[in-house]
Design a protein around this motif. Structure first.
Motif, PDB file in Angstrom:
ATOM      1  N   UNK A 231       0.779  -1.231   0.000  1.00 14.08           N
ATOM      2  CA  UNK A 231       0.000   0.000   0.000  1.00 14.08           C
ATOM      3  C   UNK A 231       0.821   1.298   0.000  1.00 14.08           C
ATOM      4  N   UNK A 232       2.107   1.218   0.101  1.00 16.94           N
ATOM      5  CA  UNK A 232       2.863   2.449   0.384  1.00 16.94           C
ATOM      6  C   UNK A 232       3.309   3.227  -0.855  1.00 16.94           C
ATOM      7  N   UNK A 233       3.047   2.701  -2.056  1.00  9.26           N
ATOM      8  CA  UNK A 233       3.639   3.367  -3.230  1.00  9.26           C
ATOM      9  C   UNK A 233       2.667   4.279  -3.966  1.00  9.26           C
ATOM     10  N   UNK A 234       1.594   4.707  -3.312  1.00  7.66           N
ATOM     11  CA  UNK A 234       0.590   5.508  -4.005  1.00  7.66           C
ATOM     12  C   UNK A 234       0.687   6.981  -3.584  1.00  7.66           C
ATOM     13  N   UNK A 235       0.896   7.855  -4.546  1.00  8.24           N
ATOM     14  CA  UNK A 235       1.072   9.282  -4.262  1.00  8.24           C
ATOM     15  C   UNK A 235      -0.187  10.042  -4.707  1.00  8.24           C
ATOM     16  N   UNK A 236      -0.826  10.800  -3.768  1.00  6.78           N
ATOM     17  CA  UNK A 236      -2.014  11.569  -4.167  1.00  6.78           C
ATOM     18  C   UNK A 236      -1.625  12.807  -4.970  1.00  6.78           C
ATOM     19  N   UNK A 237      -2.284  13.022  -6.099  1.00  4.54           N
ATOM     20  CA  UNK A 237      -2.023  14.229  -6.898  1.00  4.54           C
ATOM     21  C   UNK A 237      -3.364  14.849  -7.303  1.00  4.54           C
ATOM     22  N   UNK A 238      -3.312  16.148  -7.631  1.00  5.29           N
ATOM     23  CA  UNK A 238      -4.542  16.831  -8.053  1.00  5.29           C
ATOM     24  C   UNK A 238      -4.650  16.817  -9.566  1.00  5.29           C
ATOM     25  N   UNK A 239      -5.888  16.703 -10.036  1.00  6.73           N
ATOM     26  CA  UNK A 239      -6.113  16.758 -11.488  1.00  6.73           C
ATOM     27  C   UNK A 239      -6.302  18.196 -11.941  1.00  6.73           C
ATOM     28  N   UNK A 240      -6.316  19.132 -10.977  1.00  9.24           N
ATOM     29  CA  UNK A 240      -6.645  20.522 -11.314  1.00  9.24           C
ATOM     30  C   UNK A 240      -5.658  21.172 -12.279  1.00  9.24           C
ATOM     31  N   UNK A 241      -4.388  20.952 -12.062  1.00 10.33           N
ATOM     32  CA  UNK A 241      -3.398  21.579 -12.920  1.00 10.33           C
ATOM     33  C   UNK A 241      -3.183  20.838 -14.237  1.00 10.33           C
ATOM     34  N   UNK A 242      -3.958  19.786 -14.419  1.00 13.46           N
ATOM     35  CA  UNK A 242      -3.763  18.906 -15.571  1.00 13.46           C
ATOM     36  C   UNK A 242      -4.047  19.629 -16.887  1.00 13.46           C
ATOM     37  N   UNK A 243      -3.117  19.551 -17.819  1.00 15.07           N
ATOM     38  CA  UNK A 243      -3.418  20.108 -19.142  1.00 15.07           C
ATOM     39  C   UNK A 243      -3.802  18.953 -20.061  1.00 15.07           C
ATOM     40  N   UNK A 244      -5.068  18.951 -20.423  1.00 15.82           N
ATOM     41  CA  UNK A 244      -5.564  17.896 -21.297  1.00 15.82           C
ATOM     42  C   UNK A 244      -6.457  18.530 -22.348  1.00 15.82           C
ATOM     43  N   UNK A 245      -6.388  18.001 -23.554  1.00 15.64           N
ATOM     44  CA  UNK A 245      -7.232  18.571 -24.606  1.00 15.64           C
ATOM     45  C   UNK A 245      -8.680  18.102 -24.465  1.00 15.64           C
ATOM     46  N   UNK A 246      -8.885  17.104 -23.636  1.00 13.68           N
ATOM     47  CA  UNK A 246     -10.225  16.534 -23.496  1.00 13.68           C
ATOM     48  C   UNK A 246     -10.828  16.880 -22.142  1.00 13.68           C
ATOM     49  N   UNK A 247     -12.072  17.327 -22.157  1.00 15.27           N
ATOM     50  CA  UNK A 247     -12.802  17.549 -20.910  1.00 15.27           C
ATOM     51  C   UNK A 247     -13.149  16.181 -20.297  1.00 15.27           C
ATOM     52  N   UNK A 248     -12.832  16.037 -19.021  1.00 17.78           N
ATOM     53  CA  UNK A 248     -13.190  14.796 -18.322  1.00 17.78           C
ATOM     54  C   UNK A 248     -14.018  15.151 -17.092  1.00 17.78           C
ATOM     55  N   UNK A 249     -15.172  14.494 -16.908  1.00 17.71           N
ATOM     56  CA  UNK A 249     -16.009  14.836 -15.751  1.00 17.71           C
ATOM     57  C   UNK A 249     -15.258  14.619 -14.438  1.00 17.71           C
ATOM     58  N   UNK A 250     -15.380  15.599 -13.545  1.00 17.33           N
ATOM     59  CA  UNK A 250     -14.654  15.522 -12.273  1.00 17.33           C
ATOM     60  C   UNK A 250     -15.312  14.503 -11.333  1.00 17.33           C
ATOM     61  N   UNK A 251     -16.625  14.562 -11.291  1.00 17.81           N
ATOM     62  CA  UNK A 251     -17.376  13.620 -10.451  1.00 17.81           C
ATOM     63  C   UNK A 251     -18.190  12.731 -11.396  1.00 17.81           C
ATOM     64  N   UNK A 252     -17.721  11.514 -11.582  1.00 18.22           N
ATOM     65  CA  UNK A 252     -18.329  10.662 -12.607  1.00 18.22           C
ATOM     66  C   UNK A 252     -18.992   9.425 -12.006  1.00 18.22           C
ATOM     67  N   UNK A 253     -19.309   9.494 -10.703  1.00 19.69           N
ATOM     68  CA  UNK A 253     -19.932   8.319 -10.079  1.00 19.69           C
ATOM     69  C   UNK A 253     -21.328   8.082 -10.651  1.00 19.69           C
TER      70      UNK A 253
END
Ligand SMILES: NC(=O)c1ccc[n+]([C@@H]2O[C@H](COP(=O)([O-])OP(=O)(O)OC[C@H]3O[C@@H](n4cnc5c(N)ncnc54)[C@H](OP(=O)(O)O)[C@@H]3O)[C@@H](O)[C@H]2O)c1
Length: 298
Positions: A231-253
């Motif tokens: 379990x120790x190798x997972x690093x939390x990162x934010x998608x906010x600064x992400x530069x992507x050409x595609x819109x991806x829903x933030x809350x997709x549940x």
């Protein structure tokens, strides 16, 4: 009773698992890859369906998220107009139509899992063409539109979740978003639900076909780590600064309650992860081919 089923897109991630599940259920399956049936070729589709006379047609083809943004014309052709053609073919043959869609039809601004009655508002070419495809599919008298998302358990390492498993198992660090929420879907559970819908008497409509519950990508990666045992190798990162050409829903549940109310329950995503990790690797992808004979004309 075995059902004659045509699967278009049989070589894809979901398509190949579906073919296996439907054949295991004793059905006669024509597993057609793009080489055998290009769904954008209207005449070919109409002719093929008329000849094989399937009782159900499953459409597992897709033009992907990134590609759609680059090539909207092909996205429309595959994700929307080909669905219209398949729907037309189903109507002429009196066949059930089962079509797959996506969480990308939503804008991701919700705070609780989306229900089938929530208003779609796609933010990408992919999402818009998938939504149009949904509308075309619904003209068939007996139809099922199954919205899935974040498929995993495909074991070719292509999906994000499967790639995470490979990385965690190999001891590599995994970065995962703590601010993106999804309802993952174990491909075996989606295939089993698909089979039950085709076999049963559920009312036509749109259904959310994902495992129960929802999670951020970070929590999901942590759970993978726990279940794999590192379990120790997972690093939390934010998608906010992400530069992507595609819109991806933030809350997709997505809520799968509508399916569950029919008795088709997709278990919690955590247990699905456990089953996916424990599943033996399939020996080979099913060999596509025309597994059904044309039905005798009545
Ligand atoms: N994977 C996910 O996490 C996810 C998430 C949300 C929704 N979905 C939905 O689930 C469904 C299946 O997705 P998937 O992940 O299994 O996709 P996939 O692995 O990319 O498979 C799609 C298949 O469609 C075939 N195809 C593309 N254009 C075609 C055409 N013109 N004629 C015939 N076949 C064509 C592809 O053939 P080639 O290999 O020859 O290109 C491929 O085998 C789609 O409706 C998708 O929108 C998937």
């Amino acid at each position: 009773m075995p059902i004659r089923i045509l699967v278009a897109g049989a070589g894809g991630q979901l398509g190949s698992v579906l073919v296996r599940e439907l054949r295991r259920g004793g059905h006669e399956v024509a597993a057609l890859t793009r080489a055998a049936l290009d769904v954008t070729r209207r005449e070919q589709v109409l002719e093929r369906v008329a000849k094989l006379r399937p009782q159900a047609v499953v459409n597992a083809t897709v033009f992907g998220v990134e590609e759609s943004e680059d090539d909207p014309k092909t996205a429309l052709a595959v994700n929307a107009f080909a669905v219209r053609t398949l729907a037309e073919a189903c109507e002429s043959s009196d066949a059930t139509f089962l079509h797959f869609s996506s969480d990308f039809v939503f804008d991701g601004t919700a705070t609780a899992p989306y229900r089938e009655t929530d208003r779609p508002n796609p933010g990408s070419v992919y999402g818009a063409t998938k939504l149009l495809g949904e509308l075309y599919a619904q003209v068939v008298p007996r139809h099922f539109v199954l919205r899935v998302e974040s498929l995993f358990g495909i074991r070719d390492g292509k999906s994000t979740i499967d790639r995470m498993c490979v990385d965690i198992r190999a001891g590599r660090t995994v970065s995962a978003y703590y601010d993106r929420t999804v309802s993952p879907a174990f491909v075996d559970d989606v295939a089993a639900a698909t089979r039950r819908l085709i076999e049963g008497k559920a009312p036509s409509g749109v259904y959310h076909c994902v495992n129960a519950g929802f999670t951020t990508w970070h929590e999901l990666a942590m759970e993978l780590g726990r279940q794999i045992g590192s379990p120790s190798q997972v690093v939390p990162v934010s998608a906010d600064g992400l530069t992507s050409k595609v819109f991806r829903p933030k809350f997709a549940a997505l809520s799968n309650e509508k399916l569950a109310n029919l008795g088709i329950e997709l278990p919690a995503w955590q247990s699905a992860v456990g089953r996916a990790l424990a599943a033996p690797l399939p020996s080979a992808t099913p060999v596509p081919g025309s597994g059904i004979r044309p039905a005798p004309r009545s």
